[in-house]
Design an enzyme around this catalytic site. Sequence first.
Site, PDB file in Angstrom:
ATOM      1  N   HIS A  57      44.583 -63.098  27.329  1.00  0.00           N
ATOM      2  CA  HIS A  57      45.959 -63.269  26.862  1.00  0.00           C
ATOM      3  C   HIS A  57      46.910 -62.218  27.446  1.00  0.00           C
ATOM      4  O   HIS A  57      48.066 -62.148  27.039  1.00  0.00           O
ATOM      5  CB  HIS A  57      46.009 -63.199  25.334  1.00  0.00           C
ATOM      6  CG  HIS A  57      45.519 -64.443  24.660  1.00  0.00           C
ATOM      7  ND1 HIS A  57      44.320 -65.023  24.951  1.00  0.00           N
ATOM      8  CD2 HIS A  57      46.100 -65.226  23.700  1.00  0.00           C
ATOM      9  CE1 HIS A  57      44.150 -66.097  24.202  1.00  0.00           C
ATOM     10  NE2 HIS A  57      45.216 -66.250  23.453  1.00  0.00           N
ATOM     11  N   HIS A  72      47.237 -98.856  50.151  1.00  0.00           N
ATOM     12  CA  HIS A  72      47.977 -97.738  49.551  1.00  0.00           C
ATOM     13  C   HIS A  72      48.909 -97.087  50.569  1.00  0.00           C
ATOM     14  O   HIS A  72      49.986 -96.604  50.207  1.00  0.00           O
ATOM     15  CB  HIS A  72      46.985 -96.696  49.014  1.00  0.00           C
ATOM     16  CG  HIS A  72      47.629 -95.482  48.439  1.00  0.00           C
ATOM     17  ND1 HIS A  72      48.117 -95.441  47.152  1.00  0.00           N
ATOM     18  CD2 HIS A  72      47.877 -94.259  48.961  1.00  0.00           C
ATOM     19  CE1 HIS A  72      48.627 -94.244  46.916  1.00  0.00           C
ATOM     20  NE2 HIS A  72      48.493 -93.511  47.998  1.00  0.00           N
ATOM     21  N   ASP A  78      47.678 -95.612  38.040  1.00  0.00           N
ATOM     22  CA  ASP A  78      46.413 -95.097  37.527  1.00  0.00           C
ATOM     23  C   ASP A  78      46.329 -93.579  37.677  1.00  0.00           C
ATOM     24  O   ASP A  78      45.806 -92.890  36.799  1.00  0.00           O
ATOM     25  CB  ASP A  78      45.244 -95.749  38.271  1.00  0.00           C
ATOM     26  CG  ASP A  78      45.088 -97.223  37.921  1.00  0.00           C
ATOM     27  OD1 ASP A  78      44.763 -97.526  36.771  1.00  0.00           O
ATOM     28  OD2 ASP A  78      45.322 -98.068  38.809  1.00  0.00           O
ATOM     29  N   PHE A 106      50.038 -68.286  29.427  1.00  0.00           N
ATOM     30  CA  PHE A 106      49.875 -69.735  29.541  1.00  0.00           C
ATOM     31  C   PHE A 106      50.935 -70.365  30.439  1.00  0.00           C
ATOM     32  O   PHE A 106      51.068 -71.590  30.497  1.00  0.00           O
ATOM     33  CB  PHE A 106      49.926 -70.384  28.157  1.00  0.00           C
ATOM     34  CG  PHE A 106      48.968 -69.762  27.172  1.00  0.00           C
ATOM     35  CD1 PHE A 106      47.748 -69.247  27.594  1.00  0.00           C
ATOM     36  CD2 PHE A 106      49.291 -69.676  25.827  1.00  0.00           C
ATOM     37  CE1 PHE A 106      46.865 -68.672  26.688  1.00  0.00           C
ATOM     38  CE2 PHE A 106      48.416 -69.097  24.923  1.00  0.00           C
ATOM     39  CZ  PHE A 106      47.197 -68.586  25.352  1.00  0.00           C
ATOM     40  N   PRO A 139      54.276 -85.438  42.094  1.00  0.00           N
ATOM     41  CA  PRO A 139      53.118 -84.906  41.376  1.00  0.00           C
ATOM     42  C   PRO A 139      52.810 -85.834  40.192  1.00  0.00           C
ATOM     43  O   PRO A 139      53.590 -85.921  39.234  1.00  0.00           O
ATOM     44  CB  PRO A 139      53.600 -83.533  40.900  1.00  0.00           C
ATOM     45  CG  PRO A 139      54.709 -83.171  41.837  1.00  0.00           C
ATOM     46  CD  PRO A 139      55.388 -84.472  42.139  1.00  0.00           C
ATOM     47  N   GLU A 158      51.696 -77.290  26.626  1.00  0.00           N
ATOM     48  CA  GLU A 158      52.639 -76.560  27.479  1.00  0.00           C
ATOM     49  C   GLU A 158      53.158 -77.383  28.658  1.00  0.00           C
ATOM     50  O   GLU A 158      54.346 -77.318  28.991  1.00  0.00           O
ATOM     51  CB  GLU A 158      52.002 -75.267  28.006  1.00  0.00           C
ATOM     52  CG  GLU A 158      52.106 -74.082  27.058  1.00  0.00           C
ATOM     53  CD  GLU A 158      50.918 -73.995  26.121  1.00  0.00           C
ATOM     54  OE1 GLU A 158      50.830 -73.027  25.353  1.00  0.00           O
ATOM     55  OE2 GLU A 158      50.067 -74.909  26.175  1.00  0.00           O
ATOM     56  N   HIS A 193      53.972 -95.361  51.722  1.00  0.00           N
ATOM     57  CA  HIS A 193      53.104 -96.169  50.872  1.00  0.00           C
ATOM     58  C   HIS A 193      53.783 -97.505  50.564  1.00  0.00           C
ATOM     59  O   HIS A 193      54.695 -97.573  49.740  1.00  0.00           O
ATOM     60  CB  HIS A 193      52.804 -95.430  49.566  1.00  0.00           C
ATOM     61  CG  HIS A 193      52.269 -94.041  49.798  1.00  0.00           C
ATOM     62  ND1 HIS A 193      50.933 -93.783  49.971  1.00  0.00           N
ATOM     63  CD2 HIS A 193      52.901 -92.849  49.908  1.00  0.00           C
ATOM     64  CE1 HIS A 193      50.755 -92.487  50.167  1.00  0.00           C
ATOM     65  NE2 HIS A 193      51.937 -91.900  50.133  1.00  0.00           N
ATOM     66  N   HIS A 214      54.693 -62.068  24.858  1.00  0.00           N
ATOM     67  CA  HIS A 214      53.388 -61.417  25.006  1.00  0.00           C
ATOM     68  C   HIS A 214      53.131 -61.159  26.493  1.00  0.00           C
ATOM     69  O   HIS A 214      52.222 -61.679  27.094  1.00  0.00           O
ATOM     70  CB  HIS A 214      52.278 -62.259  24.375  1.00  0.00           C
ATOM     71  CG  HIS A 214      52.412 -62.401  22.890  1.00  0.00           C
ATOM     72  ND1 HIS A 214      53.538 -62.913  22.295  1.00  0.00           N
ATOM     73  CD2 HIS A 214      51.554 -62.085  21.887  1.00  0.00           C
ATOM     74  CE1 HIS A 214      53.387 -62.923  20.977  1.00  0.00           C
ATOM     75  NE2 HIS A 214      52.190 -62.412  20.702  1.00  0.00           N
TER      76      HIS A 214
END
Length: 653
Positions: free
Chosen positions: A458, A250, A146, A422, A110, A396, A20, A446
């Site tokens: 959960h 790009h 962006d 989670f 990422p 998280e 790029h 948990h």
Amino acid sequence: MADAIRVLAMDAVEAANSGHAGMPMGMADVATVLWTKFLKFDAAKPDWADRDRFVLSAGHGSMLLYALLHLVGVKEVTIEQLKRFRQLGSLTPGHPEYGHTPGVETTTGPLGQGLATAVGMAMAERSMAARFEGLVDHRTWVIAGDGCLMEGVSHEAISLAARLRLSRLTVLWDDNDVTIDGKVSLSESGDQIARFKAAGWATKAIDGHDHGQIRRALAWATKQDRPTLIACKTQIGRGAGAMEGHYKAHGVLGAEHTAAARQTLGWSHAPFELPETVAKAWRAAGKRGARVRKAWEREVAASPKSAEFRRAVTGQLPADAFEGLDALIAKRVTEAPSNATRVFSGEALAALVPAIPEMIGGSADLTGSVNTLVSGMGTFDQPDYAGRHVNYGVREHAMAAAMNGMALHGGVIPYAGTFLAFADYSRPAIRLGALMGVRVVHVMTHDSIGVGEDGPTHQPVEQVASLRAMPNLNVFRPADAVEVAECWALALKNPKAPSVMVLSRQKTNAVRRQASDGNLSARGAYELRAASREAQVTLFATGTEVAVAVAAYDQLEAEGVATRVVSMPCWSLFEAQDQAYRSTVVGTAGVRIAVEAGVRQGWDRYIGADGGFVGMTGYGASAPAAELFETFGITAKHVVELARTKLAETHRT
């Protein structure tokens, strides 16, 4: 000097026919002013502890960073390395990789995670400055695009940074109105400046190609009392002629457009060649911080906190770090208490946090449930940031990314908790932490259907298996108080990998009732109960289900069935052992049964495709935990019945 970045980016991308070029060309002016006028660094020592941190959150534009590192004189990033951009074994991979290329502060690519990781770096700087006054004084700078600001983690990160008022954090937004698909307006209509301002940031918009405006804006950022956003209006592929400002800039410009760009820029030199005057100017910029760095080193040497500071920034633990934990283990072996492993984790932290001052904890608004707060820690917050417990809020992903940033910064050891269900919110950052090899501890409580009444939303039946699939991540699921303490020690002693502590809400009986020589959990798995004679059945288990296996063991042995129990608190550590040890632990018993309140995936490597499994085949339900374990058959009674069935099958064949 800015054009030197542009042509190096073009040349490297063209040579690789991959990458790029547009983003480095667009942000070359901003980067040039930052690196020559404001960034505190010394190219001769890119790991200087009090340097400014520079994070390229838009990691696809990696040639911007590689060009800068080469130009300022980081010796490893040679022109030959630029010529080998994106090639096997080079120091210039497609996206920046921490630990691979000197001068790269974090692995990015990422989108959005670099920004969130930088928040953690800014947090670590404030914590270290509070602890070592006068020895820590630097800033964190981020270039984000962006795409970074579209990703949800950016919202979590900017709101957390604003709440903590991290005034030494500046985000330079490459505001070029372009994404891969075309104009930003195809998918975005929001006002980013208003968004940051509403969160509590100081904001400013500038022409990202006007060096005077850039210089004044950067100076302004250093004087604010809160985090700052500078919206840099730029053109992607600046200087690329017909491709300038076009979304196709790009990627690879192509030979024709690269040649046209050279004409537009008035650059007559051959690929990868720089005029001597430009090269000298950049090398001078790279040496600009040497005097400051050497003066700082003298200050550190003269400081009464010198030894402690050096210990902390090099990641060494205090000599007495585990004395309290060892005493706790001895006590718990004697008392053999029954409780939830999350409670035992809290007790372990109470022994560790006072002994290891660089430990910084927190939770995603679940402090009372995950037991990450130790009395006396204080809250990490303005004005002095001297506390060590962070209120991350329900964030998280940003919490996990910020912990990566804190660990990368050095001088702190972060841990924080949420519910295991989670973990998927944290997963992208957990993966990057494993890829980078940083010491971060994710407390995930948990852990199973033992959550009970909260129901299947959960109850994490598949998360442990999915986390175990991640390379260089130690997933610990300890059985009782002793194993919990052992696993905490292992997590903290390993500076090259993150850890996940998988802990229960439900209570469990103690299984380690005798003192042992050394840390039995250190080998990942071990024989907890031996058979009375040559074993007919081997029971493998983790977490609270180890107690279930032990109860089944007692019944089977009473019936004359020679049985052994293997506790497996950490599969990855077990897989790292030699073949002889692994073979001894797995054993040769004809019947092998695994017991875990999750899915079977992964267990066949130990029990075989024809082995027995007591666990989950689907999702849970909403009911008291005891009823759920009975309903889904995760009981000693069911283990015994399965063992009998398997033995009968063996005898028939």
